[in-house]
Enzyme design. Structure first.
Site, PDB file in Angstrom:
ATOM      1  N   LEU A  35       0.818  -1.209   0.000  1.00 47.86           N
ATOM      2  CA  LEU A  35       0.000   0.000   0.000  1.00 47.86           C
ATOM      3  C   LEU A  35       0.853   1.259   0.000  1.00 47.86           C
ATOM      4  CD1 LEU A  35      -2.879  -0.723   2.543  1.00 47.86           C
ATOM      5  CD2 LEU A  35      -3.104  -0.369   0.087  1.00 47.86           C
TER       6      LEU A  35
ATOM      7  N   TYR B 240      -3.463  -7.819  16.648  1.00 49.87           N
ATOM      8  CA  TYR B 240      -3.504  -6.962  15.462  1.00 49.87           C
ATOM      9  C   TYR B 240      -4.748  -6.089  15.494  1.00 49.87           C
ATOM     10  CZ  TYR B 240      -3.839  -5.376  10.647  1.00 49.87           C
ATOM     11  OH  TYR B 240      -3.956  -4.575   9.526  1.00 49.87           O
TER      12      TYR B 240
ATOM     13  N   SER C 178      -7.804  -0.728   9.880  1.00 49.59           N
ATOM     14  CA  SER C 178      -8.343  -1.933   9.255  1.00 49.59           C
ATOM     15  C   SER C 178      -9.738  -2.197   9.797  1.00 49.59           C
ATOM     16  CB  SER C 178      -7.439  -3.137   9.562  1.00 49.59           C
ATOM     17  OG  SER C 178      -8.086  -4.355   9.233  1.00 49.59           O
TER      18      SER C 178
END
EC number: 1.1.1.300
Length: 336
Positions: free
Chosen positions: A55, A217, A192
């Site tokens: 990205l 995460y 995310s």
């Protein structure tokens, strides 16, 4: 013969899925870049963390094309220099001037070493930035680590929380003065959708009592959102905006710590090519928030596919956001 038949069927299925997926992800790229202004970011300096691959690299390429001066903040300088060389060649082959030249409107490309797993490295990087850079128009907190085995940063933090949240927390705070003096300026934070599965456990932020790589995460991505919202509150009236985004599921090397059985890999590859975004497609919301006049003055919001989206209540808890900020200040040494 049976194996060949199955392979052919899988290939056909993958092709059909790929064509179907293009119908949904294609318009995002066209909307932002169809006939885009190649000088939209001319004269602006953008810092992107983790810009040598995935990205980050795609975001750098798009902003270069829009005329920005891009600083690549990367842990591995050799890999970053290699990526920078590739970006220069790609821009030249596409018909534009090579970054760094005086001709045309293409931006300059600068490589700087930055290891977000080391507070020492972050401080050294920021000191160099403040000494060498007269302005910073956009900071894109893009770098991240995904579902790695339990390990610690140089300073003893759980790696995902340390890199994804704490490293960027310190980086942003140390560069706030430069961003304010360059206003109007923007901060873009890459989170995310998986934040939905995380929680902030103030009793075990370092995951020393228990560790689940998926949960940790998600927690780091929830921390990104809470950080963005608290920072937006603190930046009110400064003409510095900060927004957070989810890029969608993107085909990058972020999942290098995920083990996929050998027999499943062919099918996984078909599915990923069908349903996952390419890095260029995944980068569109980052580019949008960094450059589009449509979001000028917008701050503290959560975006996906270049549109504002709603957050779960736990990502909008102001008391948790403030407590996380206060604790993070102590953890990175901004407060004793």
């Amino acid at each position: 013969m049976a194996v060949a038949t199955v392979a052919a069927l899988l290939a056909a299925l993958g092709g059909a899925l790929w064509l179907a997926a293009r119908r949904f992800v294609g318009p995002t790229v066209q909307r932002l870049h169809g006939g885009g202004n190649s000088s939209l970011m001319h004269g602006k300096t953008v810092l992107i963390t983790g810009a040598n691959s995935g990205l980050g690299r795609a975001t750098a390429a798009e902003l270069l094309r829009l005329g920005a001066r891009v600083i690549m903040g990367c842990r591995d300088r050799a890999r970053a220099e290699e990526a920078a060389g590739q970006l220069r060649r790609e821009l030249r082959e596409a018909g534009g001037p090579e970054p760094g030249s005086d001709a045309g409107e293409a931006g300059e490309l600068v490589v700087k070493e930055l290891d977000l797993a080391s507070l020492r490295s972050v401080r050294a990087f920021c000191q160099e930035m403040l000494q060498e850079e007269p302005r910073l128009d956009v900071l894109i907190n893009n770098a991240g680590i995904f579902q790695c085995p339990y390990m610690k940063t140089e300073d003893g933090f759980e790696m995902q929380f340390g890199v994804n949240h704490l490293g960027h927390f310190l980086l942003t705070n140390l560069l706030l003065g430069l961003l304010k003096s360059s206003a109007p300026s923007r901060i873009v934070v890459v989170s995310s959708k998986l934040y939905k599965y995380g929680d902030i456990n103030f009793e075990d932020l370092n995951s020393e009592q228990s560790y689940n790589k998926s949960f940790c995460y998600s927690r780091s991505k929830l921390a990104n959102i809470l950080f963005t919202r608290e920072l937006a509150r603190r930046l009110e009236g400064t003409n510095v905006t900060v927004n957070v985004l989810h890029p969608g599921i993107v085909r990058t090397n972020l999942g290098r710590h995920i083990h996929i059985p050998l027999l499943v890999k062919p099918l996984f590859n078909l599915v990923s090519w069908a349903f996952f975004k390419s890095p260029v497609e995944g980068a569109q919301t980052s580019v949008y928030l960094a450059s589009s006049p449509e979001v000028e003055g917008v701050s503290g919001k959560y975006f996906g596919d270049c549109k504002e989206e709603e957050l779960l209540p736990k990502a909008m808890d102001e008391s948790v956001a403030r407590k996380l900020w206060d604790i993070s200040e102590v953890m990175v040494g901004l407060l004793k």
